[in-house]
Design an enzyme around this catalytic site. Sequence first.
Site, PDB file in Angstrom:
ATOM      1  N   SER A  31      39.529  45.257  45.718  1.00  0.00           N
ATOM      2  CA  SER A  31      39.955  43.863  45.920  1.00  0.00           C
ATOM      3  C   SER A  31      40.702  43.697  47.236  1.00  0.00           C
ATOM      4  O   SER A  31      41.600  44.470  47.553  1.00  0.00           O
ATOM      5  CB  SER A  31      40.917  43.415  44.826  1.00  0.00           C
ATOM      6  OG  SER A  31      40.565  43.929  43.594  1.00  0.00           O
ATOM      7  N   HIS A  62      30.602  35.384  47.659  1.00  0.00           N
ATOM      8  CA  HIS A  62      30.887  36.738  48.109  1.00  0.00           C
ATOM      9  C   HIS A  62      29.829  37.694  47.592  1.00  0.00           C
ATOM     10  O   HIS A  62      30.133  38.591  46.803  1.00  0.00           O
ATOM     11  CB  HIS A  62      32.265  37.205  47.629  1.00  0.00           C
ATOM     12  CG  HIS A  62      33.386  36.546  48.345  1.00  0.00           C
ATOM     13  ND1 HIS A  62      33.949  35.375  47.917  1.00  0.00           N
ATOM     14  CD2 HIS A  62      34.039  36.879  49.477  1.00  0.00           C
ATOM     15  CE1 HIS A  62      34.904  35.025  48.762  1.00  0.00           C
ATOM     16  NE2 HIS A  62      34.972  35.918  49.712  1.00  0.00           N
ATOM     17  N   HIS A  86      32.105  46.017  37.620  1.00  0.00           N
ATOM     18  CA  HIS A  86      32.845  46.745  36.590  1.00  0.00           C
ATOM     19  C   HIS A  86      32.119  46.632  35.256  1.00  0.00           C
ATOM     20  O   HIS A  86      31.405  45.650  35.014  1.00  0.00           O
ATOM     21  CB  HIS A  86      34.245  46.145  36.445  1.00  0.00           C
ATOM     22  CG  HIS A  86      35.013  46.072  37.729  1.00  0.00           C
ATOM     23  ND1 HIS A  86      34.846  45.052  38.634  1.00  0.00           N
ATOM     24  CD2 HIS A  86      35.931  46.910  38.261  1.00  0.00           C
ATOM     25  CE1 HIS A  86      35.638  45.256  39.675  1.00  0.00           C
ATOM     26  NE2 HIS A  86      36.306  46.383  39.490  1.00  0.00           N
ATOM     27  N   TYR A  88      33.532  45.884  32.561  1.00  0.00           N
ATOM     28  CA  TYR A  88      34.063  44.724  31.815  1.00  0.00           C
ATOM     29  C   TYR A  88      33.337  43.418  32.133  1.00  0.00           C
ATOM     30  O   TYR A  88      33.433  42.452  31.394  1.00  0.00           O
ATOM     31  CB  TYR A  88      35.593  44.572  31.997  1.00  0.00           C
ATOM     32  CG  TYR A  88      36.075  44.268  33.400  1.00  0.00           C
ATOM     33  CD1 TYR A  88      35.845  43.036  34.008  1.00  0.00           C
ATOM     34  CD2 TYR A  88      36.796  45.224  34.113  1.00  0.00           C
ATOM     35  CE1 TYR A  88      36.296  42.763  35.283  1.00  0.00           C
ATOM     36  CE2 TYR A  88      37.267  44.961  35.383  1.00  0.00           C
ATOM     37  CZ  TYR A  88      37.011  43.733  35.967  1.00  0.00           C
ATOM     38  OH  TYR A  88      37.460  43.463  37.234  1.00  0.00           O
ATOM     39  N   GLU A  89      32.591  43.386  33.235  1.00  0.00           N
ATOM     40  CA  GLU A  89      31.814  42.189  33.565  1.00  0.00           C
ATOM     41  C   GLU A  89      30.501  42.148  32.796  1.00  0.00           C
ATOM     42  O   GLU A  89      29.744  41.177  32.898  1.00  0.00           O
ATOM     43  CB  GLU A  89      31.513  42.156  35.069  1.00  0.00           C
ATOM     44  CG  GLU A  89      32.749  42.018  35.927  1.00  0.00           C
ATOM     45  CD  GLU A  89      32.461  42.228  37.395  1.00  0.00           C
ATOM     46  OE1 GLU A  89      32.302  41.239  38.122  1.00  0.00           O
ATOM     47  OE2 GLU A  89      32.378  43.405  37.819  1.00  0.00           O
ATOM     48  N   ALA A 116      42.772  48.560  43.415  1.00  0.00           N
ATOM     49  CA  ALA A 116      44.102  48.014  43.123  1.00  0.00           C
ATOM     50  C   ALA A 116      44.548  48.622  41.805  1.00  0.00           C
ATOM     51  O   ALA A 116      43.719  48.862  40.918  1.00  0.00           O
ATOM     52  CB  ALA A 116      44.029  46.495  43.008  1.00  0.00           C
ATOM     53  N   MET A 214      41.223  49.642  36.605  1.00  0.00           N
ATOM     54  CA  MET A 214      40.010  49.371  35.819  1.00  0.00           C
ATOM     55  C   MET A 214      38.729  49.774  36.546  1.00  0.00           C
ATOM     56  O   MET A 214      37.667  49.220  36.272  1.00  0.00           O
ATOM     57  CB  MET A 214      39.944  47.880  35.479  1.00  0.00           C
ATOM     58  CG  MET A 214      41.177  47.358  34.762  1.00  0.00           C
ATOM     59  SD  MET A 214      41.081  45.581  34.537  1.00  0.00           S
ATOM     60  CE  MET A 214      42.769  45.206  34.035  1.00  0.00           C
ATOM     61  N   SER A 215      38.834  50.699  37.473  1.00  0.00           N
ATOM     62  CA  SER A 215      37.615  51.096  38.198  1.00  0.00           C
ATOM     63  C   SER A 215      37.686  52.579  38.525  1.00  0.00           C
ATOM     64  O   SER A 215      38.480  53.319  37.943  1.00  0.00           O
ATOM     65  CB  SER A 215      37.484  50.273  39.490  1.00  0.00           C
ATOM     66  OG  SER A 215      38.502  50.626  40.403  1.00  0.00           O
ATOM     67  N   ASN A 238      51.267  45.899  41.666  1.00  0.00           N
ATOM     68  CA  ASN A 238      52.264  45.360  40.730  1.00  0.00           C
ATOM     69  C   ASN A 238      52.870  46.517  39.949  1.00  0.00           C
ATOM     70  O   ASN A 238      52.263  47.579  39.834  1.00  0.00           O
ATOM     71  CB  ASN A 238      51.567  44.387  39.755  1.00  0.00           C
ATOM     72  CG  ASN A 238      50.404  45.046  39.014  1.00  0.00           C
ATOM     73  OD1 ASN A 238      49.298  45.161  39.560  1.00  0.00           O
ATOM     74  ND2 ASN A 238      50.666  45.518  37.819  1.00  0.00           N
ATOM     75  N   HIS A 250      46.498  38.017  37.936  1.00  0.00           N
ATOM     76  CA  HIS A 250      45.591  38.452  38.988  1.00  0.00           C
ATOM     77  C   HIS A 250      46.016  37.918  40.358  1.00  0.00           C
ATOM     78  O   HIS A 250      45.747  38.546  41.379  1.00  0.00           O
ATOM     79  CB  HIS A 250      44.169  38.021  38.638  1.00  0.00           C
ATOM     80  CG  HIS A 250      43.133  38.592  39.551  1.00  0.00           C
ATOM     81  ND1 HIS A 250      43.034  39.957  39.798  1.00  0.00           N
ATOM     82  CD2 HIS A 250      42.171  38.013  40.296  1.00  0.00           C
ATOM     83  CE1 HIS A 250      42.051  40.169  40.655  1.00  0.00           C
ATOM     84  NE2 HIS A 250      41.517  39.012  40.980  1.00  0.00           N
TER      85      HIS A 250
HETATM   86  N1  HPA Z   1      46.633  47.396  35.188  1.00  0.00           N
HETATM   87  C1  HPA Z   1      45.310  47.607  35.269  1.00  0.00           C
HETATM   88  N2  HPA Z   1      44.596  47.327  36.348  1.00  0.00           N
HETATM   89  C2  HPA Z   1      45.248  46.831  37.421  1.00  0.00           C
HETATM   90  C3  HPA Z   1      46.625  46.581  37.396  1.00  0.00           C
HETATM   91  C4  HPA Z   1      47.356  46.883  36.217  1.00  0.00           C
HETATM   92  O1  HPA Z   1      48.587  46.692  36.121  1.00  0.00           O
HETATM   93  N3  HPA Z   1      46.958  46.080  38.621  1.00  0.00           N
HETATM   94  C5  HPA Z   1      45.809  46.034  39.345  1.00  0.00           C
HETATM   95  N4  HPA Z   1      44.770  46.486  38.619  1.00  0.00           N
END
Ligand code: HPA
Length: 280
Positions: A31, A62, A86, A88-89, A116, A214-215, A238, A250
């Site tokens: 991302s 995109h 992903h 999840y999509e 991320a 998640m990747s 985060n 997000h």
């Molecule tokens: N958890 C899972 N996936 C993420 C996070 C998170 O806190 N931040 C960015 N991708």
Amino acid sequence: MIQDPFDAAAEAADHLRGRAEAPRVAVVLGSGLGAFAEGLVDAITIDYAEVPHFPEVGVVGHAGRLVVGNVPGGGPRVAALAGRVHVYEGHSVAHVVHPVRALRAWGVDSVVFTNAAGGMRPRLAAGTLMLIKDHVNLSGHNPLTGPNDDRLGPRFPDLSQAYDKKLRAAFRAAAREKGIALAEGVYVGLAGPSYETPAEIRMLQNIGGDAVGMSTVCEVIAARHCGLRAAGISCITNAAAGLSDQLLDHDEVKQTADRVRDAFVALLHGGLRHIEAEAA
Ligand code: HPA
């Protein structure tokens, strides 16, 4: 549907070969890192839509693209994959890892995965870059499930050195030179798309996780299976769930990724130069 992953990768590689010569190194962009692809010079842009079996990327405006170009300032030629999908999509894990196998069939030898992630340690505050030294795959998927195709790789591939030592050293050296703080840690890959609960984060800390996302884990497994060297870098966007008073959303992830982007791109440029020098 990808019926035969080896043949699908070979078809994609045939197409790529018709468009550009394979560079040694590819970067899979997480991302907010599209700027890396846009900054490559003397670039050839290949839309995912024209490459056999490449996934349709969900974000409107995109479309996924593979950009082959030079790192600016006389750096090496690399391929950048902008737009990953992903599980999840709703994509099959075979689709998620197909571009990785296509890179291998094309002739690439090393792939740098970026993503991320949420930080699970005080030293991994939002905005930190973290070199992945190992992972825990809790995604519930493995791209090697099912009959093994020996043409792709072995039935039971080793993962004890999944994240290549020399590639990691290249990014550490680049970080030192450029004065970019680079943490190191273990990435835990979950399926998502919901963020974790605080109880889940406590569990992931206890099993040795440092960052959660998640990747990446399935892609790295597929990469190692087919003989690619792999590296991974997380942008900690985060503090993970329960570690701050804030709710996760997000937008925060995107804002932090944007804030860190220039340093992340500089780290990639520097690391790629070192990788090139190592090979010379
Ligand atoms: N958890 C899972 N996936 C993420 C996070 C998170 O806190 N931040 C960015 N991708």
